[in-house]
Enzyme design. Structure first.
Site, PDB file in Angstrom:
ATOM      1  N   LYS A   1       0.835  -1.213   0.000  1.00  0.00           N
ATOM      2  CA  LYS A   1       0.000   0.000   0.000  1.00  0.00           C
ATOM      3  C   LYS A   1       0.870   1.264   0.000  1.00  0.00           C
ATOM      4  O   LYS A   1       0.664   2.164  -0.804  1.00  0.00           O
ATOM      5  CB  LYS A   1      -0.934   0.005   1.226  1.00  0.00           C
ATOM      6  CG  LYS A   1      -1.874  -1.186   1.286  1.00  0.00           C
ATOM      7  CD  LYS A   1      -2.764  -1.146   2.513  1.00  0.00           C
ATOM      8  CE  LYS A   1      -2.035  -1.242   3.821  1.00  0.00           C
ATOM      9  NZ  LYS A   1      -1.322  -2.525   4.066  1.00  0.00           N
TER      10      LYS A   1
ATOM     11  N   ARG B   1      -9.552   0.492   8.847  1.00  0.00           N
ATOM     12  CA  ARG B   1      -9.077  -0.874   9.048  1.00  0.00           C
ATOM     13  C   ARG B   1     -10.125  -1.737   9.745  1.00  0.00           C
ATOM     14  O   ARG B   1      -9.893  -2.925   9.974  1.00  0.00           O
ATOM     15  CB  ARG B   1      -7.845  -0.810   9.944  1.00  0.00           C
ATOM     16  CG  ARG B   1      -6.543  -1.088   9.225  1.00  0.00           C
ATOM     17  CD  ARG B   1      -5.464  -1.026  10.282  1.00  0.00           C
ATOM     18  NE  ARG B   1      -4.264  -1.668   9.896  1.00  0.00           N
ATOM     19  CZ  ARG B   1      -3.231  -1.022   9.356  1.00  0.00           C
ATOM     20  NH1 ARG B   1      -3.297   0.232   9.068  1.00  0.00           N
ATOM     21  NH2 ARG B   1      -2.129  -1.686   9.097  1.00  0.00           N
TER      22      ARG B   1
ATOM     23  N   ARG C   1      12.297  -5.956   4.513  1.00  0.00           N
ATOM     24  CA  ARG C   1      12.126  -4.499   4.652  1.00  0.00           C
ATOM     25  C   ARG C   1      13.088  -3.923   5.693  1.00  0.00           C
ATOM     26  O   ARG C   1      13.293  -4.506   6.752  1.00  0.00           O
ATOM     27  CB  ARG C   1      10.690  -4.159   5.054  1.00  0.00           C
ATOM     28  CG  ARG C   1      10.552  -2.672   5.355  1.00  0.00           C
ATOM     29  CD  ARG C   1       9.182  -2.135   5.291  1.00  0.00           C
ATOM     30  NE  ARG C   1       8.228  -2.810   6.156  1.00  0.00           N
ATOM     31  CZ  ARG C   1       6.941  -2.503   6.164  1.00  0.00           C
ATOM     32  NH1 ARG C   1       6.476  -1.572   5.376  1.00  0.00           N
ATOM     33  NH2 ARG C   1       6.123  -3.155   6.958  1.00  0.00           N
TER      34      ARG C   1
ATOM     35  N   ARG D   1      11.772  -2.900  11.237  1.00  0.00           N
ATOM     36  CA  ARG D   1      10.655  -2.362  12.023  1.00  0.00           C
ATOM     37  C   ARG D   1      10.267  -3.417  13.058  1.00  0.00           C
ATOM     38  O   ARG D   1      10.184  -4.599  12.721  1.00  0.00           O
ATOM     39  CB  ARG D   1       9.468  -2.104  11.075  1.00  0.00           C
ATOM     40  CG  ARG D   1       8.903  -0.719  11.173  1.00  0.00           C
ATOM     41  CD  ARG D   1       7.967  -0.440  10.038  1.00  0.00           C
ATOM     42  NE  ARG D   1       6.649  -1.032  10.234  1.00  0.00           N
ATOM     43  CZ  ARG D   1       5.613  -0.797   9.440  1.00  0.00           C
ATOM     44  NH1 ARG D   1       5.737   0.017   8.422  1.00  0.00           N
ATOM     45  NH2 ARG D   1       4.449  -1.374   9.663  1.00  0.00           N
TER      46      ARG D   1
ATOM     47  N   ARG E   1      -0.265  -9.755  12.734  1.00  0.00           N
ATOM     48  CA  ARG E   1      -0.864  -8.677  11.907  1.00  0.00           C
ATOM     49  C   ARG E   1      -1.726  -9.280  10.803  1.00  0.00           C
ATOM     50  O   ARG E   1      -2.784  -8.738  10.471  1.00  0.00           O
ATOM     51  CB  ARG E   1       0.242  -7.806  11.300  1.00  0.00           C
ATOM     52  CG  ARG E   1       0.914  -6.911  12.329  1.00  0.00           C
ATOM     53  CD  ARG E   1       2.239  -6.378  11.839  1.00  0.00           C
ATOM     54  NE  ARG E   1       2.106  -5.410  10.774  1.00  0.00           N
ATOM     55  CZ  ARG E   1       3.126  -5.013  10.008  1.00  0.00           C
ATOM     56  NH1 ARG E   1       4.327  -5.527  10.188  1.00  0.00           N
ATOM     57  NH2 ARG E   1       2.928  -4.122   9.066  1.00  0.00           N
TER      58      ARG E   1
HETATM   59  P1  AP5 Z   1       4.781  -1.505   1.870  1.00  0.00           P
HETATM   60  O1  AP5 Z   1       4.461  -0.774   0.630  1.00  0.00           O
HETATM   61  O2  AP5 Z   1       5.411  -0.781   2.984  1.00  0.00           O
HETATM   62  O3  AP5 Z   1       3.498  -2.288   2.393  1.00  0.00           O
HETATM   63  P2  AP5 Z   1       2.195  -1.760   3.116  1.00  0.00           P
HETATM   64  O4  AP5 Z   1       1.056  -2.449   2.512  1.00  0.00           O
HETATM   65  O5  AP5 Z   1       2.189  -0.260   3.162  1.00  0.00           O
HETATM   66  O6  AP5 Z   1       2.442  -2.392   4.534  1.00  0.00           O
HETATM   67  P3  AP5 Z   1       2.907  -1.776   5.908  1.00  0.00           P
HETATM   68  O7  AP5 Z   1       3.500  -2.885   6.692  1.00  0.00           O
HETATM   69  O8  AP5 Z   1       3.762  -0.566   5.729  1.00  0.00           O
HETATM   70  O9  AP5 Z   1       1.551  -1.327   6.403  1.00  0.00           O
HETATM   71  P4  AP5 Z   1       0.634  -1.931   7.480  1.00  0.00           P
HETATM   72  O10 AP5 Z   1      -0.652  -1.806   6.793  1.00  0.00           O
HETATM   73  O11 AP5 Z   1       0.832  -3.219   8.118  1.00  0.00           O
HETATM   74  O12 AP5 Z   1       1.095  -1.029   8.672  1.00  0.00           O
HETATM   75  P5  AP5 Z   1       0.792   0.503   9.006  1.00  0.00           P
HETATM   76  O13 AP5 Z   1       2.082   1.220   8.922  1.00  0.00           O
HETATM   77  O14 AP5 Z   1      -0.387   1.029   8.251  1.00  0.00           O
HETATM   78  O15 AP5 Z   1       5.643  -2.778   1.456  1.00  0.00           O
HETATM   79  C1  AP5 Z   1       6.189  -3.647   2.443  1.00  0.00           C
HETATM   80  C2  AP5 Z   1       7.572  -4.132   1.957  1.00  0.00           C
HETATM   81  O16 AP5 Z   1       7.405  -4.919   0.779  1.00  0.00           O
HETATM   82  C3  AP5 Z   1       8.511  -2.993   1.577  1.00  0.00           C
HETATM   83  O17 AP5 Z   1       9.809  -3.335   1.960  1.00  0.00           O
HETATM   84  C4  AP5 Z   1       8.375  -2.903   0.061  1.00  0.00           C
HETATM   85  O18 AP5 Z   1       9.559  -2.417  -0.551  1.00  0.00           O
HETATM   86  C5  AP5 Z   1       8.101  -4.360  -0.313  1.00  0.00           C
HETATM   87  N1  AP5 Z   1       7.217  -4.460  -1.474  1.00  0.00           N
HETATM   88  C6  AP5 Z   1       6.130  -3.710  -1.764  1.00  0.00           C
HETATM   89  N2  AP5 Z   1       5.564  -4.103  -2.913  1.00  0.00           N
HETATM   90  C7  AP5 Z   1       6.300  -5.165  -3.360  1.00  0.00           C
HETATM   91  C8  AP5 Z   1       6.210  -6.022  -4.487  1.00  0.00           C
HETATM   92  N3  AP5 Z   1       5.240  -5.887  -5.403  1.00  0.00           N
HETATM   93  N4  AP5 Z   1       7.129  -7.025  -4.607  1.00  0.00           N
HETATM   94  C9  AP5 Z   1       8.112  -7.167  -3.683  1.00  0.00           C
HETATM   95  N5  AP5 Z   1       8.249  -6.401  -2.592  1.00  0.00           N
HETATM   96  C10 AP5 Z   1       7.360  -5.404  -2.414  1.00  0.00           C
HETATM   97  O19 AP5 Z   1       0.322   0.354  10.518  1.00  0.00           O
HETATM   98  C11 AP5 Z   1       1.198  -0.066  11.538  1.00  0.00           C
HETATM   99  C12 AP5 Z   1       0.441  -0.206  12.833  1.00  0.00           C
HETATM  100  O20 AP5 Z   1      -0.189   1.049  13.177  1.00  0.00           O
HETATM  101  C13 AP5 Z   1      -0.714  -1.200  12.841  1.00  0.00           C
HETATM  102  O21 AP5 Z   1      -0.272  -2.526  13.055  1.00  0.00           O
HETATM  103  C14 AP5 Z   1      -1.570  -0.643  14.002  1.00  0.00           C
HETATM  104  O22 AP5 Z   1      -0.989  -0.962  15.234  1.00  0.00           O
HETATM  105  C15 AP5 Z   1      -1.455   0.846  13.793  1.00  0.00           C
HETATM  106  N6  AP5 Z   1      -2.524   1.392  12.911  1.00  0.00           N
HETATM  107  C16 AP5 Z   1      -2.328   2.013  11.717  1.00  0.00           C
HETATM  108  N7  AP5 Z   1      -3.508   2.354  11.163  1.00  0.00           N
HETATM  109  C17 AP5 Z   1      -4.470   1.940  12.020  1.00  0.00           C
HETATM  110  C18 AP5 Z   1      -5.879   1.975  12.000  1.00  0.00           C
HETATM  111  N8  AP5 Z   1      -6.555   2.545  10.991  1.00  0.00           N
HETATM  112  N9  AP5 Z   1      -6.551   1.439  13.056  1.00  0.00           N
HETATM  113  C19 AP5 Z   1      -5.904   0.886  14.078  1.00  0.00           C
HETATM  114  N10 AP5 Z   1      -4.555   0.797  14.163  1.00  0.00           N
HETATM  115  C20 AP5 Z   1      -3.840   1.317  13.144  1.00  0.00           C
END
Ligand code: AP5
Length: 211
Positions: free
Chosen positions: A13, A88, A123, A156, A167
């Site tokens: 994302k 979410r 990552r 991370r 997760r």
């Molecule tokens: P990346 O693009 O970073 O993936 P992402 O989908 O953004 O996943 P994240 O882990 O960053 O997001 P998340 O949704 O778990 O956590 P968030 O920060 O929102 O890609 C991941 C890796 O893969 C990177 O290294 C990238 O280079 C690689 N990659 C990407 N695409 C690729 C491809 N096609 N092929 C190969 N490699 C690839 O949230 C963190 C925490 O915050 C949550 O756990 C929760 O505690 C809290 N939180 C956040 N929002 C809320 C909410 N709305 N409600 C409650 N708690 C929340």
């Protein structure tokens, strides 16, 4: 354009949000980044969120809804925005509807759990500025050092394998039902995110061009 990005943790994302943001000239609102910044700055909200975020658990709906309400009131959101990581849960989606926000689409990036676990282990993030790298396809110029600010690259806390599994479990229980929620509103788009970043980007931009 007003867009919600859905998908499992690590589905890409944040990676795709960067491209869409540039293409459509709209800001990305990432609740994960906002919460991590609060944690780093030691704010009251950040301190409360620490235990949840490190275990990969969701922060309470009311807190995240409050964050989003405040952020969407800023003027850079007037011409549209991308929501990365919000909503979410169903109550969060309902709160967004209650704010009167009309979205153009909820785009879900589909990636299998096994691929996610593999991806997350590669990552690395900068502990100073938060820039994100990957050991296979987005390497920094110097190993372990951020290209942007020369900060140290670290894993991370919530990318540790056990936390990633938690997760994913929470994603399937609480977030995946949002696909049906937006399907019922005729807003759901899905793209295959299993391939490399470039291929996924092509599918994402094609899907958005057809809205
Ligand atoms: P990346 O693009 O970073 O993936 P992402 O989908 O953004 O996943 P994240 O882990 O960053 O997001 P998340 O949704 O778990 O956590 P968030 O920060 O929102 O890609 C991941 C890796 O893969 C990177 O290294 C990238 O280079 C690689 N990659 C990407 N695409 C690729 C491809 N096609 N092929 C190969 N490699 C690839 O949230 C963190 C925490 O915050 C949550 O756990 C929760 O505690 C809290 N939180 C956040 N929002 C809320 C909410 N709305 N409600 C409650 N708690 C929340």
């Amino acid at each position: 354009m007003t867009l919600i990005l859905l998908g499992a943790p690590g589905a890409g994302k944040g990676t795709q949000a960067e491209v869409i943001s540039d293409r459509y000239n709209i800001p990305t609102i990432s609740t994960g980044n906002i919460i991590r910044a609060a944690l780093k700055n030691g704010t009251e909200m950040g301190l409360k969120a620490k235990a949840y975020i490190e275990k990969g658990e969701l922060i309470h709906d009311d807190v995240v809804i409050g964050i989003i309400k405040e952020r969407l009131a800023e003027s850079d959101c007037d011409g549209g925005f991308i929501l990365d990581g919000f909503p979410r849960t169903i109550p969060q989606a309902k709160a967004l509807d209650d704010m009167g926000i009309a979205i153009d689409a909820a785009l879900s990036i589909e990636v299998s759990d096994s691929e996610i676990v593999k991806r997350m282990s590669g990552r690395r993030v900068c502990e100073k500025c938060g820039a994100s790298y990957h050991m296979d396809h987005r390497k920094p110029a110097v190993e372990g050092v951020c290209d942007v600010c020369k900060g140290k690259l670290v894993i991370r806390k919530d990318d540790e394998p056990e936390t990633v599994l938690n997760r994913l479990k929470i994603y399937h229980e609480s977030t995946e039902p949002l696909k049906d929620y937006y399907k019922a509103q005729d807003k759901l788009l899905t793209v295959e995110g299993q391939d490399d970043v470039k291929d996924t980007t092509a599918l994402v931009l094609k899907a958005l061009s057809e809205i």
